[in-house]
Design a protein around this motif. Structure first.
Motif, PDB file in Angstrom:
ATOM      1  N   LEU A  95      95.677  91.631 142.004  1.00 25.50           N
ATOM      2  CA  LEU A  95      95.217  92.386 140.898  1.00 25.50           C
ATOM      3  C   LEU A  95      93.810  91.571 140.148  1.00 25.50           C
ATOM      4  O   LEU A  95      92.987  92.073 139.653  1.00 25.50           O
ATOM      5  N   GLY A  96      94.294  90.293 140.377  1.00 30.01           N
ATOM      6  CA  GLY A  96      93.344  89.301 139.359  1.00 30.01           C
ATOM      7  C   GLY A  96      91.886  89.359 139.582  1.00 30.01           C
ATOM      8  O   GLY A  96      91.035  89.541 138.795  1.00 30.01           O
ATOM      9  N   PRO A  97      91.451  89.478 140.994  1.00 31.52           N
ATOM     10  CA  PRO A  97      89.881  89.493 141.211  1.00 31.52           C
ATOM     11  C   PRO A  97      89.246  90.590 140.427  1.00 31.52           C
ATOM     12  O   PRO A  97      88.299  90.650 140.027  1.00 31.52           O
ATOM     13  N   TRP A  98      89.923  91.620 140.653  1.00 32.66           N
ATOM     14  CA  TRP A  98      89.257  92.845 140.158  1.00 32.66           C
ATOM     15  C   TRP A  98      89.524  92.983 138.505  1.00 32.66           C
ATOM     16  O   TRP A  98      88.472  93.465 137.857  1.00 32.66           O
ATOM     17  N   LEU A  99      90.595  92.342 137.838  1.00 31.80           N
ATOM     18  CA  LEU A  99      90.352  92.425 136.582  1.00 31.80           C
ATOM     19  C   LEU A  99      89.610  91.352 135.955  1.00 31.80           C
ATOM     20  O   LEU A  99      88.670  91.604 135.079  1.00 31.80           O
ATOM     21  N   ALA A 100      89.271  90.364 136.788  1.00 30.60           N
ATOM     22  CA  ALA A 100      88.210  89.271 136.358  1.00 30.60           C
ATOM     23  C   ALA A 100      86.852  89.963 136.474  1.00 30.60           C
ATOM     24  O   ALA A 100      85.893  89.609 135.729  1.00 30.60           O
ATOM     25  N   LEU A 128      87.804  97.823 135.492  1.00 28.34           N
ATOM     26  CA  LEU A 128      88.351  97.129 134.290  1.00 28.34           C
ATOM     27  C   LEU A 128      89.495  98.166 133.925  1.00 28.34           C
ATOM     28  O   LEU A 128      90.872  97.667 133.849  1.00 28.34           O
ATOM     29  N   VAL A 129      89.479  99.544 133.672  1.00 28.57           N
ATOM     30  CA  VAL A 129      90.417 100.126 133.310  1.00 28.57           C
ATOM     31  C   VAL A 129      91.551 100.430 134.462  1.00 28.57           C
ATOM     32  O   VAL A 129      92.732 100.299 134.067  1.00 28.57           O
ATOM     33  N   GLY A 130      91.126 100.530 135.656  1.00 28.35           N
ATOM     34  CA  GLY A 130      92.284 100.734 136.892  1.00 28.35           C
ATOM     35  C   GLY A 130      92.867  99.278 136.754  1.00 28.35           C
ATOM     36  O   GLY A 130      94.255  99.467 136.909  1.00 28.35           O
TER      37      GLY A 130
END
Lengths: 151, 443
Positions: A95-100, A128-130
């Motif tokens: 999930l890290g890339p999307w969070l970043a 960011l929300v997802g």
């Protein structure tokens, strides 16, 4: 609980949360200036952006699932047995890339141009929300690791 | 198919977590309208160098898209050095327009986030707008520099050895040459706050030499006194240097919530309450400042007189403190009303009047800004304060706020006695000004 954390259902549920969280945010977040600026780009741009918003969730979930699968494959190749502990870590890495990306767009990127407004408000916020929802769910479910094991 | 490829390309770049401007710049090489694409990329990255890639193909005499690029960067960042590349010309933007855009709704403190903070400060300083706190404009070098502590004559060991022998009492100060060394320091001091401290110290010595002529002293004690006077004028902790931005800035969670869900537009009430928040924090700082000033005043008398507690010493200390307060004015003044001012407006029942007063300030300043767009911030603030004080009972009716005339009638808290409806004038209007300027920049 530990069997679930070690099973393939855990990453599936995390990625589904990412997908549904992103889609839900796209539909229900209140409009911001970027949402209103879409129409200024013309009907062609409006169509592209609309398709992009629907595609963002599934693409992000699919890419995350692939990253998680790759890391789990590496783990199996290296015969690392601590599945229950490593699974949540691998999911957060997926999930890290999307969070970043979501954090960078929403919290860091300046809102100087109409294009930036569209990308930040239309794509960055749902991402960011997802990803935050998916990461939070992963961490909450991982608390099951703290439960005592039956012997 | 092409549309899908474009969407996929955009989606693929999102995980890069890089700057949007970098991504846009890459796409500019393939788009048909590269000028406007590079313009958007440069403005988003706030990089004037990227503006140089704008060719201005549709223009012959000037390059308006390129000049607009520099203008927009300066407007967004408050960095006047971005205007260096503006060429101007027919149908284009001038350097003056660019600089005006940089200075509008910005301050020199915005240079802290610039790519080259020194270059940005120098551009503000060169335009006569000041270099910011802790920096001074060096006219000879043409740059903003940190003020250096130059050696003073009273600290010159060769000079003060001559003075030390002759100095036995306060009465000897004038004849021993100490005053001449002090005059040299005053003549060569460039920092206005240190200069004020030195001048008042000199006045203190001149007043004391008549009243306390026989009081014994030494050169080292006088140097300690000098330092106390200079410290009393040090603006480091002054409420003038407090930033409304620091006081009103939101925490990480609130900022994230605002970015995701959008921020509620400010209302007259929310802006008035923000101003009162700043007033409260400034009152607390003023309380600390007053406490430090009280300590310094005591140290002035103890440095000269010593710490003995007999009646003679007590009378002497009182004389010294009276001279210091007379000479140095606000530097050693301890009004002691901050506690009263703080508690007065925190009571819920009374707070509405203060909210009304703060809202009136904002309303009057808005109307003055519209009526006099050429006035400076200082002129607007002074006129607003005068206007609010002049007609407190004639405020806009039905504005939704409680009338505040009683607060202004009661005057300053030091004159209001036990009446809770009062303000500390030193602090209140400064808080209103800083909050208003901060709110304008945030819009």
């Amino acid at each position: 609980m530990r069997r679930f954390l070690a099973s393939a259902w855990f990453p599936v549920i995390a990625c589904l949360t990412l997908l549904l969280g992103t889609l839900g945010a796209t539909l229900w977040l209140p409009p911001m200036p970027g949402n209103e600026a879409i129409s200024a780009g013309g009907p062609e741009m409006e169509k592209v952006v609309t398709i992009g918003t629907w595609v963002l969730g599934p693409v992000a979930a699919l890419v995350s699932f692939c990253i998680i699968a790759v890391f789990n494959g590496i783990r199996r190749l290296l015969r690392v047995r601590q599945v229950g502990l490593l699974h949540p870590i691998v999911i957060v890495v997926g999930l890290g890339p999307w969070l970043a990306a979501g954090w960078q767009l929403v919290m860091v990127e300046p809102r100087f141009t109409p294009a930036a407004l569209v990308i930040i408000d239309v794509f960055g916020r749902p991402l960011l929300v997802g990803s935050l929802l998916a990461a939070a769910l992963t961490l909450i479910l991982s608390l099951g690791l703290l439960l005592p094991t039956k012997r | 198919m092409r549309r899908f490829a474009l969407i996929a390309a955009v989606a693929a770049t999102l995980p890069l977590s890089g700057c949007l401007g970098d991504v846009m710049e890459v796409l500019c090489e393939t788009t048909p309208d590269s000028d406007h694409c590079y313009q958007a990329a440069a403005v988003q990255q706030a990089e004037p160098e990227t503006c140089d890639k704008i060719e201005g193909k549709d223009f012959t005499v000037s390059n308006p898209p390129r000049d607009k690029c520099f203008l927009q960067i300066a407007q967004n960042t408050g960095d006047p050095s971005a205007c260096d590349g503006v060429e101007g010309g027919f149908m284009s933007y001038s350097k003056e327009e660019c600089l005006e855009g940089a200075f509008r709704n910005h301050s020199v403190e915005d240079c802290a986030s610039a790519d080259d903070p020194a270059k940005c400060r120098n551009a503000w300083g060169a335009a006569g707008k000041g270099c910011g706190d802790g920096w001074t404009w060096d006219r000879q070098k043409g740059v903003c520099d940190v003020p250096k502590d130059e050696p003073t004559e009273t600290e010159n060991p060769f000079e003060n050895d001559k003075v030390k022998e002759d100095l036995k009492s306060i009465g000897d100060v004038g004849t021993s040459g100490y005053m001449q060394l002090l005059d040299w320091d005053i003549e060569h001091e460039t920092d206005p706050d240190r200069l004020a401290g030195l001048q008042n110290y000199k006045e203190f010595l001149e007043s004391s030499s008549g009243t306390l002529e026989d009081l014994s002293t030494t050169f080292d004690r006088l140097q300690e006194l000098k330092k106390l006077f200079i410290d009393s004028y040090d603006p480091k902790d002054s409420i003038e240097n407090m930033s409304a931005k620091d006081i009103l800035s939101k925490g990480a969670f609130d900022r994230m919530k605002d970015r995701i869900f959008g921020e509620d537009p400010p209302t007259a009430r929310s802006q008035a309450e923000d101003a009162l928040t700043v007033y409260e924090k400034m009152l607390e700082q003023q309380k600390d400042n007053d406490f430090m000033q009280q300590g310094r005043l005591g140290r002035v008398s103890e440095t000269l007189i010593g710490q003995a507690k007999d009646k003679v010493t007590g009378d002497l200390k009182e004389s010294v403190e009276d001279i210091a307060k007379t000479v140095a004015g606000d530097a050693f003044a301890v009004v002691g009303i901050v506690d009263h001012a703080l508690s007065s407006f925190q009571e819920a029942a009374q707070k509405e009047m203060f909210v009304g007063l703060a809202a009136a300030y904002n309303r009057q300043r808005d109307s003055l800004v519209q009526a006099h767009p050429d006035w400076s911030a200082e002129q607007l603030h002074a006129a607003t304060v005068a206007g609010v004080k002049a007609n407190p009972y004639e405020d806009v009716p039905n504005a939704g706020f409680v009338k505040f005339g009683n607060i202004l009638e009661n005057g300053d808290c030091k004159d209001a006695g036990s009446n809770p409806l009062c303000i500390d004038n030193r602090v209140f209007w400064t808080a209103m000004d800083k909050t208003y300027v901060f709110a304008q920049k945030s819009r």
